[in-house]
Design a protein around this motif. Sequence first.
Motif, short mmCIF file in Angstrom:
data_model
loop_
_atom_site.label_atom_id
_atom_site.label_comp_id
_atom_site.label_asym_id
_atom_site.label_seq_id
_atom_site.Cartn_x
_atom_site.Cartn_y
_atom_site.Cartn_z
N SER A 96 1.00 -0.76 0.08
CA SER A 96 0.08 -0.43 0.04
C SER A 96 0.82 0.94 0.10
O SER A 96 2.09 1.13 0.10
N ILE A 97 0.08 2.69 -0.68
CA ILE A 97 0.91 3.81 -0.04
C ILE A 97 0.35 4.08 0.90
O ILE A 97 -1.08 4.60 1.40
N TYR A 98 0.72 4.34 2.37
CA TYR A 98 0.19 4.34 3.78
C TYR A 98 -0.71 5.24 3.58
O TYR A 98 -0.25 6.22 3.52
N LYS A 99 -1.96 4.67 4.09
CA LYS A 99 -2.86 5.19 4.59
C LYS A 99 -3.92 6.72 3.16
O LYS A 99 -3.92 7.48 2.96
N GLN A 100 -3.01 5.92 1.88
CA GLN A 100 -3.59 6.38 0.91
C GLN A 100 -5.27 5.54 -0.23
O GLN A 100 -5.67 5.41 -0.53
N THR A 101 -3.67 4.29 -0.32
CA THR A 101 -5.01 3.61 -0.92
C THR A 101 -3.94 2.07 -0.70
O THR A 101 -2.35 2.28 -0.84
N PRO A 102 -4.55 1.12 -1.04
CA PRO A 102 -4.58 -0.03 -0.19
C PRO A 102 -3.38 -1.01 -2.13
O PRO A 102 -3.48 -0.16 -2.91
N PRO A 103 -2.87 -1.97 -2.14
CA PRO A 103 -2.75 -2.72 -3.26
C PRO A 103 -3.47 -2.89 -3.62
O PRO A 103 -4.95 -3.59 -3.52
N ALA A 104 -3.53 -3.22 -5.09
CA ALA A 104 -4.36 -3.79 -6.06
C ALA A 104 -5.46 -5.44 -5.19
O ALA A 104 -6.20 -5.76 -5.33
N VAL A 105 -3.44 -5.69 -5.47
CA VAL A 105 -4.09 -7.55 -4.69
C VAL A 105 -3.10 -7.65 -3.46
O VAL A 105 -2.16 -6.98 -3.01
N ASN A 106 -3.67 -8.37 -2.82
CA ASN A 106 -2.25 -8.54 -2.27
C ASN A 106 -0.98 -9.69 -2.22
O ASN A 106 -1.54 -11.80 -2.92
N ALA A 107 0.02 -10.03 -2.72
CA ALA A 107 0.72 -10.54 -3.02
C ALA A 107 1.77 -11.44 -2.31
O ALA A 107 3.20 -11.79 -3.30
N MET A 108 1.43 -11.12 -1.10
CA MET A 108 2.62 -11.75 -0.07
C MET A 108 2.83 -13.28 -0.01
O MET A 108 1.85 -14.01 -0.18
N ARG A 109 4.29 -13.38 0.25
CA ARG A 109 4.62 -14.99 0.93
C ARG A 109 4.86 -14.82 1.90
O ARG A 109 5.16 -14.18 2.61
N PRO A 110 4.47 -15.96 2.25
CA PRO A 110 4.79 -16.59 4.05
C PRO A 110 6.06 -16.00 4.68
O PRO A 110 6.97 -15.78 3.63
N PRO A 111 5.96 -15.40 5.58
CA PRO A 111 7.07 -14.67 6.26
C PRO A 111 8.58 -15.57 6.41
O PRO A 111 8.26 -17.51 6.50
N GLY A 112 9.08 -15.45 6.58
CA GLY A 112 10.89 -16.42 5.77
C GLY A 112 11.57 -15.49 4.89
O GLY A 112 12.12 -16.15 4.25
N GLU A 113 10.10 -15.99 3.78
CA GLU A 113 10.10 -16.36 1.96
C GLU A 113 10.95 -14.20 1.34
O GLU A 113 9.93 -13.41 2.78
N TRP A 114 11.08 -14.77 0.22
CA TRP A 114 11.49 -12.86 0.71
C TRP A 114 10.73 -12.22 -0.68
O TRP A 114 9.91 -13.42 -1.41
N ASN A 115 10.29 -11.20 -0.58
CA ASN A 115 9.32 -10.18 -1.32
C ASN A 115 10.49 -9.24 -2.30
O ASN A 115 11.69 -9.12 -1.77
N VAL A 116 9.77 -8.74 -3.09
CA VAL A 116 10.09 -7.89 -4.08
C VAL A 116 9.68 -7.03 -4.68
O VAL A 116 8.02 -7.04 -5.12
N TYR A 117 10.01 -5.89 -4.25
CA TYR A 117 9.41 -4.94 -5.01
C TYR A 117 10.20 -4.33 -5.86
O TYR A 117 11.48 -4.10 -5.80
N ASP A 118 9.23 -3.70 -7.25
CA ASP A 118 9.96 -3.05 -7.98
C ASP A 118 8.95 -2.06 -8.49
O ASP A 118 7.89 -1.96 -8.52
N ILE A 119 9.66 -0.74 -8.40
CA ILE A 119 9.20 0.58 -7.92
C ILE A 119 9.64 1.17 -8.96
O ILE A 119 10.38 1.59 -9.37
N PHE A 120 8.67 1.78 -9.49
CA PHE A 120 8.69 3.16 -10.54
C PHE A 120 8.20 4.82 -10.34
O PHE A 120 7.43 4.72 -10.03
N TRP A 121 9.04 5.52 -9.62
CA TRP A 121 8.85 6.68 -8.79
C TRP A 121 8.88 7.92 -10.11
O TRP A 121 10.02 8.26 -10.43
#
Length: 250
Positions: free
Chosen positions: A143-168
């Motif tokens: 999410s963008i904090y207190k502004q919008t949720p993500p379109a979907v929840n793509a979270m991996r389980p705890p301990g696994e690696w998540n990847v953000y690619d951000i275009f700003w």
Amino acid sequence: MKKYHAFCLALLAIVCSFRPGAAEEYLTGIDWAEPEVVTPGETDNDPPSDATVLFGEAADVSKWKGADRWKTDGDVLITGSGMIRSKAEFGDCQLHIEWSAPNPPKGSSQGRGNSGVFLMGVYEMQVLDSYENKTYFDGQAGSIYKQTPPAVNAMRPPGEWNVYDIFWTAPRFDDDGNLESPAYITATHNGVLVLNHFELRGDTPFNRAPQYKDIGGKGPIALQDHGNPVRFRNIWVRDYTPPQKASEAE
């Protein structure tokens, strides 16, 4: 018969006029500068040749302010005391960052695997263990904090690696500090599009409505300490410049 023959010749002329290559080529009239050559990384997660690596394979935190209060474990950076900020500053950019929520998980809602990635040190994309962990939607991972949720929840389980690619796209201000154009963000979470050219309404504080303030054209990448041992690795950034006309590049 003569009329029929004339009709056939006219029809043939029309058909021939539409044959490939018969039409005049459209030219834009724009003299473009040659795009810079950038060598991609060996994989999509590896930094390309023009990237600034903020944290890589070695336990080197020299590119961060405040990182002496955090820990390293090989190529992993672990949250410690206080927010850390990159020494380099960025405006329009591409940011790659990988993170992992603590395992076993502890706490719930905002108290579980909480951190944050701040563009220009001000605008937060939330980091949170949102795997089977309910919280307010504009405060979950991606999410963008207190502004919008993500379109979907793509979270991996705890301990696994998540990847953000951000275009700003950084906000623009006039000489008097008035907003000319807002910030925009496009982002993927584990390869899934979660934010698509979202227009930010300003900064992302916890305790008030968002607002814009002119802090200059660039700012640091910042990582938040929220009391949870979130891990980070493979952090790199590319400055982004759109295609230019030849006269602009001189």
